[in-house]
Design an enzyme around this catalytic site. Structure first.
Site, short mmCIF file in Angstrom:
data_model
loop_
_atom_site.label_atom_id
_atom_site.label_comp_id
_atom_site.label_asym_id
_atom_site.label_seq_id
_atom_site.Cartn_x
_atom_site.Cartn_y
_atom_site.Cartn_z
N ASP A 16 1.06 -1.65 -0.58
CA ASP A 16 0.37 -0.54 -0.60
C ASP A 16 1.13 1.35 -0.06
O ASP A 16 0.65 1.97 0.95
CB ASP A 16 -1.12 -0.04 1.19
CG ASP A 16 -1.92 -1.30 1.36
OD1 ASP A 16 -2.59 -1.91 0.25
OD2 ASP A 16 -2.05 -1.68 2.34
N ASN A 159 -17.60 -6.23 -0.55
CA ASN A 159 -16.82 -6.18 0.26
C ASN A 159 -16.15 -4.38 0.29
O ASN A 159 -16.64 -4.22 1.35
CB ASN A 159 -15.50 -6.86 0.53
CG ASN A 159 -15.42 -8.39 0.28
OD1 ASN A 159 -15.51 -8.57 -0.93
ND2 ASN A 159 -15.29 -8.81 2.03
N GLU A 196 -11.66 -0.39 -3.78
CA GLU A 196 -10.44 0.08 -2.57
C GLU A 196 -9.59 0.64 -3.74
O GLU A 196 -8.88 0.91 -4.47
CB GLU A 196 -10.35 -1.16 -1.71
CG GLU A 196 -8.88 -2.20 -2.33
CD GLU A 196 -8.97 -3.09 -1.64
OE1 GLU A 196 -9.08 -3.27 -0.90
OE2 GLU A 196 -7.52 -3.29 -1.60
N HIS A 260 -2.81 -0.48 -5.00
CA HIS A 260 -2.99 -0.45 -3.63
C HIS A 260 -1.71 1.11 -4.66
O HIS A 260 -0.93 1.43 -3.93
CB HIS A 260 -2.69 -1.01 -2.78
CG HIS A 260 -3.37 0.12 -1.72
ND1 HIS A 260 -4.32 -0.27 -0.79
CD2 HIS A 260 -3.13 1.78 -1.19
CE1 HIS A 260 -4.59 0.84 -0.15
NE2 HIS A 260 -3.56 2.12 0.02
N ARG A 294 4.92 -8.00 -0.96
CA ARG A 294 4.02 -6.74 -0.94
C ARG A 294 4.93 -6.13 -1.32
O ARG A 294 5.43 -5.83 -0.10
CB ARG A 294 2.67 -7.31 -1.03
CG ARG A 294 1.69 -7.93 -1.12
CD ARG A 294 0.32 -7.42 -0.53
NE ARG A 294 0.23 -7.55 0.70
CZ ARG A 294 -0.87 -6.83 1.13
NH1 ARG A 294 -1.55 -6.07 0.27
NH2 ARG A 294 -0.98 -6.48 2.46
#
Length: 317
Positions: A16, A159, A196, A260, A294
């Site tokens: 992120d 979600n 998101e 992200h 990640r």
């Protein structure tokens, strides 16, 4: 010999990722740390310099309470003369008895250098909807500060959806949430129904909102919305949504689940740089939530003749 065109991670084990170039000439970097227990900042005069820059922990989660678990996706913004970090956090499980009950929060620092000075906890950013929410970002357009985030609507399958609202202060909304996008295409509903991680870019007379969709494995991919810069950004009809993803897994070069993202400006002061995370393997060992691998990638964004961004492959600069 490794192909020099194949992009390597800039910073390992930081998901992120968010990079901002401030007016002081410094780049500021923050991201989710693998332990999800704190907010870490670093700064440097170049993007490459962020790799070895000092890591400063500016805020730690409390041991218990409403925002004491899973500190996710911090972003650092300079709004109304102060630094703010927006982040999501979950309550301790003895409160909710469920893992994913995140709400959004903000901290503030009035020091010119946010790696110094005191950070003040500003509390929860209340959207008026008491459901799971996360991934907040802010942007200013025509003098108005806006809040953009992901949140669940119990009446809509999935979600999380994308919402926007004007802000009264950098830690308070000034109007009701407006939904801009929900998971609907096949590539948005693989594993989880998700929209998101929104990020805003203004260029070529348009406002672009990138976002991420599907589960955070190799199915994770990025989409885009756009509106004319003179349109009403609070009107869903102003926005066009691409039916196809703009960035997705590159099996050829082994870069999986890109998403992200954030945008920043390159060292030349002009080139738009795409900042995102991705994995380098698909066989995740253990719980994917706690897998640290990640990594942060950075690459230049390209543009077509219509002034639309071209994201290319996550594996190639």
């Amino acid at each position: 010999m490794q192909n020099p065109e194949i992009l390597q991670p800039l910073i390992e084990q930081r998901a992120d990722p968010f990079i901002i170039r401030h007016t002081d000439g410094y780049y500021y970097f923050t991201a989710s740390v693998p332990q999800y227990d704190r907010i870490e900042l670093r700064r440097a005069l170049t993007i490459a310099g962020l790799v070895d820059a000092e890591k400063v922990d500016v805020w730690h989660k409390p041991d218990t309470g409403a925002y004491s678990e899973l500190i996710w996706a911090p972003e650092i913004h300079f709004n109304d003369g102060a630094w703010y970090v927006y982040f999501a956090a979950a309550p301790s499980r003895e409160i909710k008895h469920k893992l994913f009950q995140h709400r959004m929060y903000a901290i503030r620092n009035t020091n010119a250098n946010p790696l110094e000075g005191e950070w003040e906890f500003m509390g929860q950013i209340d959207t008026g909807i008491d459901t799971f929410c996360l991934d907040a970002t802010t942007f200013t357009h025509k003098g108005q500060l806006y809040y953009l985030w992901a949140q669940k609507d119990v009446a809509i399958e999935g979600n999380s959806n994308l919402y926007i609202a004007p802000m009264k202060t950098p830690w308070q909304l000034g109007g009701p949430p407006v939904m801009l996008s929900k998971p609907e295409f096949d590539w948005e509903i693989r594993g989880f129904w998700v929209n998101e991680g929104p990020s805003v870019l203004k260029k070529n007379g348009k406002i672009f909102i990138s976002y991420s969709a599907s589960a955070t494995d190799e199915n994770y991919a990025m989409g885009i919305l756009w509106a004319d810069e003179n349109a009403d950004v609070l009107d869903p009809a102003s926005w066009t949504k691409s039916p196809q993803p703009v960035l997705q897994t590159c099996f050829e070069h082994g870069v999986y689940g890109p998403g992200h993202n954030s945008f920043t400006i390159g060292d030349d002061g002009e080139t738009v740089m795409l900042v995102y995370h991705a994995r380098t393997y698909t066989e995740i060992i253990g719980d994917p939530l706690w897998n640290p691998d990640r990594h942060t990638y950075v690459k230049p964004l390209k543009w077509d003749e219509q002034g639309m961004p071209v994201f290319g492959k996550p594996s190639v600069a």
